[in-house]
Scaffold this motif. Sequence first.
Motif: not given
Lengths: 208, 502
Positions: A51-58, A60, A64, B361, B367, B379, B383, B387, B489, B492
């Motif tokens: 739902c786009e709340d988290y992105f790649v850094p979150e 990863l 971890r 975010r 949105r 949103q 993103r 990237f 990362v 980002l």
Amino acid sequence: MPDLYDAILNGQATAAAEATREALAGGAAALELVHSQMVPAMDEVGRRYECEDYFVPELLLAARAMKAALALLRPLLAASGAEPAGRVVIGTVKGDLHDIGKNIVAAMLEGAGFEVADLGADVAPQAFVDAVSAESAQLVCLSALLTVTMPAMKTTVEALAAAGLRGRVKVMVGGAPVTQRYADEIGADGYGENAAAAVAVARLLVAE
Amino acid sequence: MRYRVDLVPLATSLEVERGASLEAALSPHGVEFPCGGAGACRGCRVRVIEGVLAVTPEMEEAFTREELASGWRLACRGRVESALTLEVAQWEMPVLGDDSTFAFEPAEGCGIAIDLGTTTLAAQMLDLETGAILAVKTALNPQAAYGADVMSRVQYAISGGAGRLTAAIREGLGELIRAMPRRESVRLAMLAGNTVMHHMFSGIDVAPLAQAPFQTAAGGERRFTPRELGWDLPDSAVVRFLPCLGGFVGSDILAGILATGIGESNPLSALIDLGTNGEIVVGDGRGLLCASTAAGPAFEAGRIRMGMRAASGAVAHVVARDGRLECRVIGESAPRGICGSGLVDAVAVGLDLGQILPNGRLADGAREFPLVPPVVVTQADIRELQFAKGAIAAGLRLLLKRWGARAGDLGAVHLAGAFGNYLNAESARRIGMLETPASLVRPAGNASLRGVKMALLSPSRRERWIAGIRGRAEHVALASEAGFEETFVNCLAFGMSDRIGI
């Protein structure tokens, strides 16, 4: 002190390890922690990503934290003879060096209780074949991020077939340019649109 | 109502809608706007020979009273309210910019400088005896019909379309040349482009560029006769495609290094070409490190919901004044989309207003981030930008690390390409794409074309320049660098570190 669920969701590795140690000291069983805390936390991480709340850094960071907990739990799980949700071999196909997406999927699968053998990036078809045999894997996951390296997925599926392994291993494919249609075209059993979807598909494929 | 605008010294004429901006009208004809049309430099200056072009406050700043009286104006601030004849200053100087190494040496005949871009072609006919620019031609790369970016063209080529791509680009450039004067005097045509363009123009197999380690053994200089290319030039003319530097980094960057002088600079400088494939160079008089990084199409507003190229109707700049958004839209038309520079600004402003959080975010579960009806940033758009900017920032960090330097050691960052002209350096810093103070960021425009012109106009020095840059530039495969994933990362998110304490 947050519990393991919160520590993973917030991507706090030290807190996750701490919470795990504390829970174990308090008498919790390793398998119980996996099912009641780790798996639900990683499912929630996947949901938030979708739902786009988290992105790649979150993702990863959560991975971890999950791994910090799992490092403590793994020896106990092995000793208790607990069966993983499934055995998976994963890698980025020959010619492709992108492995962040693949690493996320590997972590999500691990967080869902799968045993994951990660072969890395630029993996030759034969290396997949060897690992599937050696790990007696039920599922092999192939990742590609470039349209020009996608054909290596097909080559790998063919190599698995030639080695007589297609009967006992399911193939899932994923990566930005990959589609369900392409998965069907090359005879893969499943397609993971993103890391969260990949976990759901993996569960289905292994249950089949 | 349309007015005719004649441009000298190249005898180009165009029809322009009354009230339209000169920037929008001249840009497609190869006139560059080095500060992105902000009225901050004099790079786009024109002299009014016939007609009337109103003086604006920016022009009063930029010119002396005598200059204004003799007709000098900033094209970027001008609106067409009458028929005009304009002298375009940048067409009278063979080379624009701060190229200290450049010294023109007269030679016989004419030469053609060509920048073969993945998206755009730019060619200039030069009188080698006087250094005068005789013609400026631009066009879209006709290969675009077979894929927008280099990787999709590579895909098309290895699926059997290689011959078509080679023919398309040779014909496309041949047409530009056919529209130029003094073709019969041409001695030399020089081309620069990235490695994929180099291979496709030359008819070399691109398969090695389709898989790891993405290196070609065929990146050297290529020479052709006009006859084999089907170009309308004398048989005696030589066509040279300059050599690549390694990986996807081609002679466009070699020429850019030459034009910006970063190979001779002190202190350390960087050159960044912002495109779908971002190319990055850091170096000084001691050496050069270069790399390419897959930034994705966000800077060109690709895969952005309301994304569009920098054309009329595009939100190109966004600022916040007293908490309210002010959008600058290209041309006179109503806003209908957003281009790359607008997206970078919008996100920078969103961060400042707290409507976008440091992790990317949108605040309060929103949105969309509305700019000016009907334009919004979603949103998913944020993103995509994360990237793109993450790839550039990480690439630069990794090269600097390899060099043993930090962002603070950079004395200048040159941004090549049209996007570099329009990008607001403050915003780029705000979103963490660049870590360099805005005052050290220099728009370099079409540095590739400028470098090729320098080579054309300096016959006794050019071979040493080309061989020198090629010899000193080391290509770095970023994905194999230690700490690549960690660095990417980390890059980002929209860093907060420079905001603390402000």
